[in-house]
Design an enzyme around this catalytic site. Structure first.
Site, PDB file in Angstrom:
ATOM      1  N   ASP A   1       1.254  -1.009   0.410  1.00 21.72           N
ATOM      2  CA  ASP A   1       0.060  -0.311   0.245  1.00 21.72           C
ATOM      3  C   ASP A   1       0.618   1.533   0.086  1.00 21.72           C
ATOM      4  O   ASP A   1       1.876   0.929   0.740  1.00 21.72           O
ATOM      5  CB  ASP A   1      -1.029  -0.374   0.925  1.00 21.72           C
TER       6      ASP A   1
ATOM      7  N   ARG B   1       1.641  -4.735   5.949  1.00 17.98           N
ATOM      8  CA  ARG B   1       1.257  -4.044   5.229  1.00 17.98           C
ATOM      9  C   ARG B   1       2.299  -2.679   5.282  1.00 17.98           C
ATOM     10  O   ARG B   1       2.204  -2.578   6.223  1.00 17.98           O
ATOM     11  CB  ARG B   1      -0.346  -3.745   5.975  1.00 17.98           C
TER      12      ARG B   1
ATOM     13  N   ARG C   1      -0.620   8.907 -10.060  1.00 20.63           N
ATOM     14  CA  ARG C   1      -0.582   7.723  -8.849  1.00 20.63           C
ATOM     15  C   ARG C   1      -0.134   6.832  -9.480  1.00 20.63           C
ATOM     16  O   ARG C   1       0.898   5.881  -9.346  1.00 20.63           O
ATOM     17  CB  ARG C   1      -1.833   7.378  -9.178  1.00 20.63           C
TER      18      ARG C   1
ATOM     19  N   GLU D   1     -11.828  -4.909  -4.558  1.00 18.69           N
ATOM     20  CA  GLU D   1     -12.674  -3.385  -4.763  1.00 18.69           C
ATOM     21  C   GLU D   1     -12.086  -2.110  -4.965  1.00 18.69           C
ATOM     22  O   GLU D   1     -13.285  -1.662  -5.285  1.00 18.69           O
ATOM     23  CB  GLU D   1     -12.782  -3.142  -2.976  1.00 18.69           C
ATOM     24  N   ASN D   2     -11.404  -2.812  -5.533  1.00 24.09           N
ATOM     25  CA  ASN D   2     -10.237  -1.795  -6.855  1.00 24.09           C
ATOM     26  C   ASN D   2     -10.820  -1.157  -7.677  1.00 24.09           C
ATOM     27  O   ASN D   2     -10.155   0.050  -8.351  1.00 24.09           O
ATOM     28  CB  ASN D   2      -8.701  -2.255  -6.675  1.00 24.09           C
TER      29      ASN D   2
HETATM   30  C1  IPE Z   1      -5.022  -2.511  -0.289  1.00 21.94           C
HETATM   31  O1  IPE Z   1      -4.900  -1.738  -0.611  1.00 21.94           O
HETATM   32  C2  IPE Z   1      -5.400  -3.538  -1.473  1.00 21.94           C
HETATM   33  C3  IPE Z   1      -4.181  -3.941  -2.201  1.00 21.94           C
HETATM   34  C4  IPE Z   1      -3.026  -3.001  -1.840  1.00 21.94           C
HETATM   35  C5  IPE Z   1      -4.265  -4.104  -3.760  1.00 21.94           C
HETATM   36  P1  IPE Z   1      -6.504  -0.051  -0.424  1.00 21.94           P
HETATM   37  O2  IPE Z   1      -5.287   1.212  -0.032  1.00 21.94           O
HETATM   38  O3  IPE Z   1      -7.204  -0.876  -1.752  1.00 21.94           O
HETATM   39  O4  IPE Z   1      -7.329  -0.899   0.581  1.00 21.94           O
HETATM   40  P2  IPE Z   1      -7.821   0.534   1.847  1.00 21.94           P
HETATM   41  O5  IPE Z   1      -9.141   1.557   0.724  1.00 21.94           O
HETATM   42  O6  IPE Z   1      -6.568   1.804   1.821  1.00 21.94           O
HETATM   43  O7  IPE Z   1      -8.046  -0.062   2.324  1.00 21.94           O
HETATM   44  C1  IPE Z   2      -1.503   0.251  -3.245  1.00 18.60           C
HETATM   45  O1  IPE Z   2      -1.363   1.571  -3.274  1.00 18.60           O
HETATM   46  C2  IPE Z   2      -1.917  -0.108  -4.711  1.00 18.60           C
HETATM   47  C3  IPE Z   2      -3.426  -0.722  -5.144  1.00 18.60           C
HETATM   48  C4  IPE Z   2      -4.464  -0.609  -3.645  1.00 18.60           C
HETATM   49  C5  IPE Z   2      -3.292  -1.457  -6.455  1.00 18.60           C
HETATM   50  P1  IPE Z   2      -2.652   2.477  -3.399  1.00 18.60           P
HETATM   51  O2  IPE Z   2      -2.374   2.777  -4.716  1.00 18.60           O
HETATM   52  O3  IPE Z   2      -3.655   1.838  -2.456  1.00 18.60           O
HETATM   53  O4  IPE Z   2      -2.068   4.478  -2.693  1.00 18.60           O
HETATM   54  P2  IPE Z   2      -2.594   4.867  -1.236  1.00 18.60           P
HETATM   55  O5  IPE Z   2      -3.039   4.490  -0.695  1.00 18.60           O
HETATM   56  O6  IPE Z   2      -3.272   5.321  -2.858  1.00 18.60           O
HETATM   57  O7  IPE Z   2      -1.407   5.630  -1.476  1.00 18.60           O
HETATM   58 MG    MG Z   3      -4.297   2.046  -0.844  1.00 12.38          MG
END
Ligand code: IPE
Ligand code: IPE
Ligand code: MG
Length: 248
Positions: free
Chosen positions: A26, A194, A39, A73-74
């Site tokens: 993350d 994490r 991003r 959820e992504n």
């Molecule tokens: C969790 O990260 C999923 C991945 C690392 C692929 P997210 O950024 O999606 O999680 P939330 O929304 O902060 O819980």
């Molecule tokens: C984790 O990084 C990768 C995925 C969830 C695909 P994020 O994209 O969630 O990064 P932040 O949390 O917005 O910084």
């Molecule tokens: Mg994230």
């Protein structure tokens, strides 16, 4: 039962050579935003970090590395970000195939792949077959993965088998259910890491991490190096895993 096998280490005291470490990668977006960059630049850097960590796994005593790349959820993110991530995954498979074959890396994907683009599905199928004979490092990528979705799909498959008579409801045990999960060929994770300072599970390995240790680090994933992992493993090695029992 106190796990005494955790005492026989190689690189530093208390480590094993067959650890299963799962990582919620993350912080890619914040890493890029902090620099005023899109991003996707953070996601590209993140993929580079996976490559470096995989190469370091044998020296760290990690046999199984499972990384959370895209959750169920992504899909809520912008089309640009989702498509950009999908192309990073496809490129990773194409660019890393030779290296993985050379270095004994077996690549698997967990999650519901049926929702992915058919070209990406074909690429996943291809690389899983190409690397199926490898055993030095088992890299599993969680893609369109959600713990609840995985348990739901497993339950559906069990219900279908029960209806068709190949599964007896009275025979369902936790071991049987585990064989219906995407992780059926993997041991449970010993440690879940994490990054980015968030302290939640976000639907990752809900069943499998029942007795995993957790480490939360403020490091953003694009800044994560094998040395960061080594420090985390030193912390892990000091923990006593009792699995519901008492100390030896
Ligand atoms: C969790 O990260 C999923 C991945 C690392 C692929 P997210 O950024 O999606 O999680 P939330 O929304 O902060 O819980
Ligand atoms: C984790 O990084 C990768 C995925 C969830 C695909 P994020 O994209 O969630 O990064 P932040 O949390 O917005 O910084
Ligand atoms: Mg994230």
């Amino acid at each position: 039962m106190f796990d005494k096998s955790a005492q026989s280490g190689r690189d530093f005291p208390g480590s094993r050579n067959d650890l299963h470490v799962a990582v919620i990668m993350d912080g890619n977006g914040r890493w890029a935003s902090n620099r005023g960059w899109p991003r996707l630049v953070g996601h590209r850097k993140g993929a580079e970090r996976v490559r470096k960590l995989v190469a370091a796994c044998p020296g760290l005593g990690i046999r199984y590395l499972t990384v959370y790349a895209f959750s169920t959820e992504n899909w809520k993110r912008s089309t640009e970000e989702v498509l950009g991530l999908m192309s990073i995954f496809a490129r990773y498979i194409q660019r890393e195939a030779d290296r993985m074959k050379r270095e004994g890396v077996r690549l698997r994907f967990i999650g519901d792949r049926t929702r992915l683009d058919s070209k990406l599905q074909a690429l996943i199928q291809w690389i899983e077959t190409e690397t199926a004979g490898n055993d030095r490092v088992h890299l599993s990528v969680a893609l369109n993965y959600g713990g609840r979705d995985e348990i739901t799909r497993a339950t559906r498959a069990m219900a279908q088998d029960a209806a068709s008579g190949t599964l007896n409801a009275d025979d369902i045990s936790d071991a049987v259910l585990a064989r219906y999960l995407d992780t059926r060929d993997l041991p449970d994770p010993d440690l879940v890491v994490r990054t980015s300072g968030e302290t939640r599970v976000s639907n990752f390995l809900l069943w499998q991490a029942a007795y995993a240790e957790y480490v939360f680090t403020p490091t953003l994933w694009p800044d994560f190096t094998p040395v960061t992992m080594q420090d985390i493993l030193k912390d892990y090695a000091t923990r006593e895993r009792r699995f519901g029992g008492v100390s030896a």
